[in-house]
Design a protein around this motif. Structure first.
Motif, PDB file in Angstrom:
ATOM      1  N   TYR A 345       0.836  -1.201   0.000  1.00  0.00           N
ATOM      2  CA  TYR A 345       0.000   0.000   0.000  1.00  0.00           C
ATOM      3  C   TYR A 345       0.869   1.250   0.000  1.00  0.00           C
ATOM      4  CZ  TYR A 345      -4.368   2.569   0.670  1.00  0.00           C
ATOM      5  OH  TYR A 345      -5.460   3.389   0.484  1.00  0.00           O
ATOM      6  N   PHE A 423     -12.791  -7.316   5.282  1.00  0.00           N
ATOM      7  CA  PHE A 423     -12.140  -6.143   4.689  1.00  0.00           C
ATOM      8  C   PHE A 423     -10.767  -6.504   4.108  1.00  0.00           C
ATOM      9  CE2 PHE A 423     -14.873  -3.142   7.302  1.00  0.00           C
ATOM     10  CZ  PHE A 423     -15.441  -2.533   6.203  1.00  0.00           C
ATOM     11  N   ALA A 426     -11.331  -7.774   0.674  1.00  0.00           N
ATOM     12  CA  ALA A 426     -11.785  -6.697  -0.225  1.00  0.00           C
ATOM     13  C   ALA A 426     -10.638  -5.723  -0.494  1.00  0.00           C
ATOM     14  CB  ALA A 426     -12.979  -5.963   0.399  1.00  0.00           C
ATOM     15  N   TRP A 427      -9.843  -5.460   0.544  1.00  0.00           N
ATOM     16  CA  TRP A 427      -8.633  -4.620   0.397  1.00  0.00           C
ATOM     17  C   TRP A 427      -7.753  -5.197  -0.707  1.00  0.00           C
ATOM     18  CZ3 TRP A 427      -3.537  -6.081   0.638  1.00  0.00           C
ATOM     19  CH2 TRP A 427      -2.567  -5.087   0.791  1.00  0.00           C
ATOM     20  N   SER A 430      -9.177  -4.513  -4.159  1.00  0.00           N
ATOM     21  CA  SER A 430      -9.076  -3.098  -4.551  1.00  0.00           C
ATOM     22  C   SER A 430      -7.645  -2.690  -4.886  1.00  0.00           C
ATOM     23  CB  SER A 430      -9.586  -2.198  -3.416  1.00  0.00           C
ATOM     24  OG  SER A 430     -10.973  -2.260  -3.325  1.00  0.00           O
ATOM     25  N   ARG A 433      -6.385  -4.175  -8.151  1.00  0.00           N
ATOM     26  CA  ARG A 433      -7.015  -3.572  -9.337  1.00  0.00           C
ATOM     27  C   ARG A 433      -6.527  -2.145  -9.530  1.00  0.00           C
ATOM     28  NH1 ARG A 433     -12.556  -2.960  -9.146  1.00  0.00           N
ATOM     29  NH2 ARG A 433     -12.844  -4.042  -7.186  1.00  0.00           N
ATOM     30  N   ASP A 434      -6.292  -1.444  -8.414  1.00  0.00           N
ATOM     31  CA  ASP A 434      -5.791  -0.067  -8.530  1.00  0.00           C
ATOM     32  C   ASP A 434      -4.365  -0.052  -9.087  1.00  0.00           C
ATOM     33  OD1 ASP A 434      -6.056   2.776  -8.142  1.00  0.00           O
ATOM     34  OD2 ASP A 434      -4.721   2.602  -6.408  1.00  0.00           O
TER      35      ASP A 434
ATOM     36  N   CYS B  38      -7.854   1.205  -1.167  1.00  0.00           N
ATOM     37  CA  CYS B  38      -8.980   0.422  -0.630  1.00  0.00           C
ATOM     38  C   CYS B  38     -10.269   0.653  -1.424  1.00  0.00           C
ATOM     39  CB  CYS B  38      -9.248   0.791   0.826  1.00  0.00           C
ATOM     40  SG  CYS B  38      -7.979   0.260   1.982  1.00  0.00           S
ATOM     41  N   HIS B  39     -10.533   1.917  -1.778  1.00  0.00           N
ATOM     42  CA  HIS B  39     -11.813   2.249  -2.418  1.00  0.00           C
ATOM     43  C   HIS B  39     -11.771   2.102  -3.935  1.00  0.00           C
ATOM     44  CE1 HIS B  39     -14.095   3.602   1.118  1.00  0.00           C
ATOM     45  NE2 HIS B  39     -12.924   3.958   1.597  1.00  0.00           N
ATOM     46  N   GLY B  40     -10.621   1.675  -4.471  1.00  0.00           N
ATOM     47  CA  GLY B  40     -10.525   1.417  -5.903  1.00  0.00           C
ATOM     48  C   GLY B  40     -10.206   2.666  -6.713  1.00  0.00           C
ATOM     49  N   VAL B  44     -14.081   3.396  -7.011  1.00  0.00           N
ATOM     50  CA  VAL B  44     -15.034   2.308  -7.287  1.00  0.00           C
ATOM     51  C   VAL B  44     -14.631   1.106  -6.424  1.00  0.00           C
ATOM     52  CG1 VAL B  44     -16.026   0.774  -9.013  1.00  0.00           C
ATOM     53  CG2 VAL B  44     -15.442   3.141  -9.613  1.00  0.00           C
ATOM     54  N   GLY B  45     -15.378   0.855  -5.374  1.00  0.00           N
ATOM     55  CA  GLY B  45     -14.997  -0.091  -4.325  1.00  0.00           C
ATOM     56  C   GLY B  45     -15.165  -1.555  -4.661  1.00  0.00           C
ATOM     57  N   SER B  46     -14.786  -2.402  -3.680  1.00  0.00           N
ATOM     58  CA  SER B  46     -14.901  -3.848  -3.800  1.00  0.00           C
ATOM     59  C   SER B  46     -15.686  -4.379  -2.605  1.00  0.00           C
ATOM     60  CB  SER B  46     -13.521  -4.524  -3.747  1.00  0.00           C
ATOM     61  OG  SER B  46     -12.638  -3.971  -4.666  1.00  0.00           O
ATOM     62  N   ASP B  47     -16.618  -5.238  -2.849  1.00  0.00           N
ATOM     63  CA  ASP B  47     -17.310  -5.962  -1.791  1.00  0.00           C
ATOM     64  C   ASP B  47     -17.839  -5.001  -0.723  1.00  0.00           C
ATOM     65  OD1 ASP B  47     -18.302  -8.149  -0.486  1.00  0.00           O
ATOM     66  OD2 ASP B  47     -16.447  -8.600   0.579  1.00  0.00           O
ATOM     67  N   MET B  48     -17.336  -5.137   0.526  1.00  0.00           N
ATOM     68  CA  MET B  48     -17.824  -4.293   1.622  1.00  0.00           C
ATOM     69  C   MET B  48     -17.316  -2.852   1.558  1.00  0.00           C
ATOM     70  SD  MET B  48     -17.247  -6.787   4.845  1.00  0.00           S
ATOM     71  CE  MET B  48     -17.533  -5.600   6.151  1.00  0.00           C
ATOM     72  N   ILE B  49     -16.308  -2.603   0.722  1.00  0.00           N
ATOM     73  CA  ILE B  49     -15.711  -1.262   0.705  1.00  0.00           C
ATOM     74  C   ILE B  49     -16.524  -0.384  -0.258  1.00  0.00           C
ATOM     75  CG2 ILE B  49     -13.639   0.097   0.264  1.00  0.00           C
ATOM     76  CD1 ILE B  49     -12.002  -2.457   0.846  1.00  0.00           C
TER      77      ILE B  49
END
Lengths: 437, 101
Positions: A345, A423, A426-427, A430, A433-434, B38-40, B44-49
């Motif tokens: 990160y 999370f 999901a982290w 994200s 992909r970022d 985290c928020h893409g 544009v987020g993923s799942d719970m984010i």
């Protein structure tokens, strides 16, 4: 140049960068929406979290800048998530990133080759394949090189005693060894001295192996021998180990030995699968041994004279430009970035600050005042997650945490642990992909 | 002559306001891209984010201000929001609100 002119130019530059359908005619990729201003050629060495993010965001900020990313691998297996593979919670294939979208969607030129030489004076790089590329700005994001700090442990024995600190075949090897081990065995994990890639990585690895053993080989033990006297998120990890793995009791699945109590591993003997640790040179035998060695900046950074005596690369905090060579920026694990940890990160965040700065330089605009974030989630168990986060700014010419912000998960609020495990996954989606998407 | 003077003053004000807007937009982008981990990308987020792209600026600003004040619980957001000034929060909220498909 007076301040007013500066600001007007900055305003004009930003206005042109707004996504207002100003794209280049005929260009199909997303970067076209960003408009063009700067021109110039940025070459990026290394396609991990730092390099790939920098490539994408330079093109996102200004599609008029040519970006060439040089990375030997056709795919990239991320270190984040690789401990989850050890627990059997994730397949390695799901951690494998590709470079095609950087090309197709963002117009990055991706060359799969290795940089053998950087000419800082002539502003060019030489590739193993024979070609030479010149640059206006170079970004070096080479990650880490593993050191031979444990006697008897070097690349010649990585196939018997994995480090698994660069994800890929090494991760699979460690996983296979753990799965093949008989119940009742001991897994030795040697934790590295500071600074190293992913501070919460070793305790997360301990946790994930414990999760596997608890389910499959409950009489087995993990002996963690540490070159340090503490580790990242220690209170939270130990609380989780107590809750899940009997930590602190006679039946604990995990024993952690700090340096002060003989934890520093000095030697490895592959023949009898043992290590010697501590001032009293105590011998420990393991059925599986995982040594995470000391680390330095990736080889190309050392070779190009970007490292100092510490083995890492000193940089200007606002721009990541090397203090040794102008026009060369170093980001990610290889660089010294004040209070920021060596994490994916952090590398992603440094890449964006560096990208914005390079775009401004190439447009001859005022530098952007930087801001960074780091957020890392770790799994202690399948449904038990913890996190650390911080916001960073420049203070006293150094990257420092913004005071009063950041920190780790509330140790007293256990209700958030299952959510933080979700999370964590999901982290992962994200951030990857970022970076590569 | 008076008319010309007024025009000059008016243009001057317009220019100052635009520079301030541009500074805020740049600050919003600088902070906004750090959220993308985290928020893409573009929020544009993923799942719970949750997704932040195109959300109402006032609502985002109110939410972040609540996180900052400790009036809203969450995972990392209460800790991260404390790292920004009220002006930063306004800027980043405006940034995400400005992003459209």
């Amino acid at each position: 140049m007076n301040k007013h002119t500066f600001n007007r130019r900055r305003f004009l530059g930003l206005a042109a960068a707004a996504p207002a359908g100003l794209g280049i005619l005929g260009a199909s990729h997303k970067a076209a929406a960003a408009g063009t201003q700067g021109g110039g050629h940025v070459v990026i060495v290394g396609g991990g979290f730092g390099g790939a993010t920098a490539a994408k965001y330079i093109r996102k900020f200004d599609a008029g800048i040519k970006v060439t990313l040089i990375e030997p691998g056709k795919t990239y297996v991320t270190c984040p998530g690789s401990n989850w593979v050890l627990a059997g919670m994730r397949e390695l294939s799901s951690l494998t990133q590709r470079y095609d979208r950087l090309g197709k969607d963002w117009g990055v030129e991706v060359i799969h080759d290795t940089v053998t030489d950087i000419d800082a004076i002539g502003k060019s790089v030489k590739l193993e394949g024979g070609s030479t590329l010149s640059y206006d700005r170079l970004i070096v994001s080479p990650g880490i090189a593993l050191q031979d700090n444990v006697e008897g442990y070097d690349a010649s024995v990585y196939d018997k005693v994995p480090h698994a600190w660069k994800a890929g075949p090494q991760t699979t090897l460690l996983r296979d060894q753990i799965v093949a081990m008989e119940d009742g065995g001991t897994i030795i994990i040697a934790c590295p001295p500071n600074p190293f890639r992913c501070p919460p990585g070793p305790p997360e690895r301990i946790s994930m192996i414990a999760a596997y053993l608890k389910q499959n080989k409950p009489r087995s033990k993990i002996l963690a021998l540490d070159a340090k006297d503490s580790f990242s998120k220690k209170g939270l990890f130990e609380q989780g180990w107590e809750a899940l793995y009997g930590y602190g009791t006679e039946n604990s699945m995990i024993e952690w030995v700090p340096a002060a109590e003989g934890g520093r591993v000095l030697r490895l003997d592959v023949a009898d699968m043992s290590v010697i640790a501590g001032d009293f040179e105590e011998k420990h035998v393991g059925q599986v041994i995982n040594i995470i060695p000391a680390q330095k900046a990736g080889i190309i950074a050392q070779k190009a004279g970007l490292t100092d005596d510490s083995g890492w690369c000193p940089v200007n905090p606002a721009t990541s430009e090397s203090t040794f060579h102008p026009y060369i920026h170093v980001i990610g694990d290889a660089s010294i970035q004040g209070a920021m940890p060596k994490s994916g990160y952090a590398a992603n965040s440094q890449a964006k600050v560096c990208a914005a700065h390079i775009v401004a330089m190439l447009r001859e605009q005022e530098a952007v005042s930087p801001s960074w974030v780091n957020t890392c989630y770790s799994l202690v168990g399948e449904d038990y997650g913890i996190s650390v986060a911080a916001v960073y700014e420049i203070r006293d010419d150094r990257i420092a945490e913004v005071e009063g912000a950041g920190g780790v998960s509330d140790i007293n609020d256990l209700s958030i642990r299952p959510a933080e495990a979700t999370f964590a996954r999901a982290w992962y989606d994200s951030i990857t992909r970022d970076t590569w998407g | 002559m008076k008319k010309i003077m007024l025009s000059v003053i008016w243009l001057g004000c317009w220019s100052v306001a635009s520079v301030a807007d541009a500074d805020e937009a740049l600050r919003g982008r600088t902070i906004g891209v750090t959220c993308a981990g985290c928020h893409g990308t573009d929020g544009v987020g993923s799942d719970m984010i949750p997704t932040l792209k195109g959300k109402d600026a006032a609502s985002l600003e109110a939410l972040l201000t609540e996180y900052k004040a400790g009036e809203r619980t969450g995972s990392v957001m209460p800790r991260i929001a404390k790292g920004y000034s009220a002006a930063d929060i306004k800027a980043v909220a405006a940034y995400f609100a400005s992003l459209q498909d």
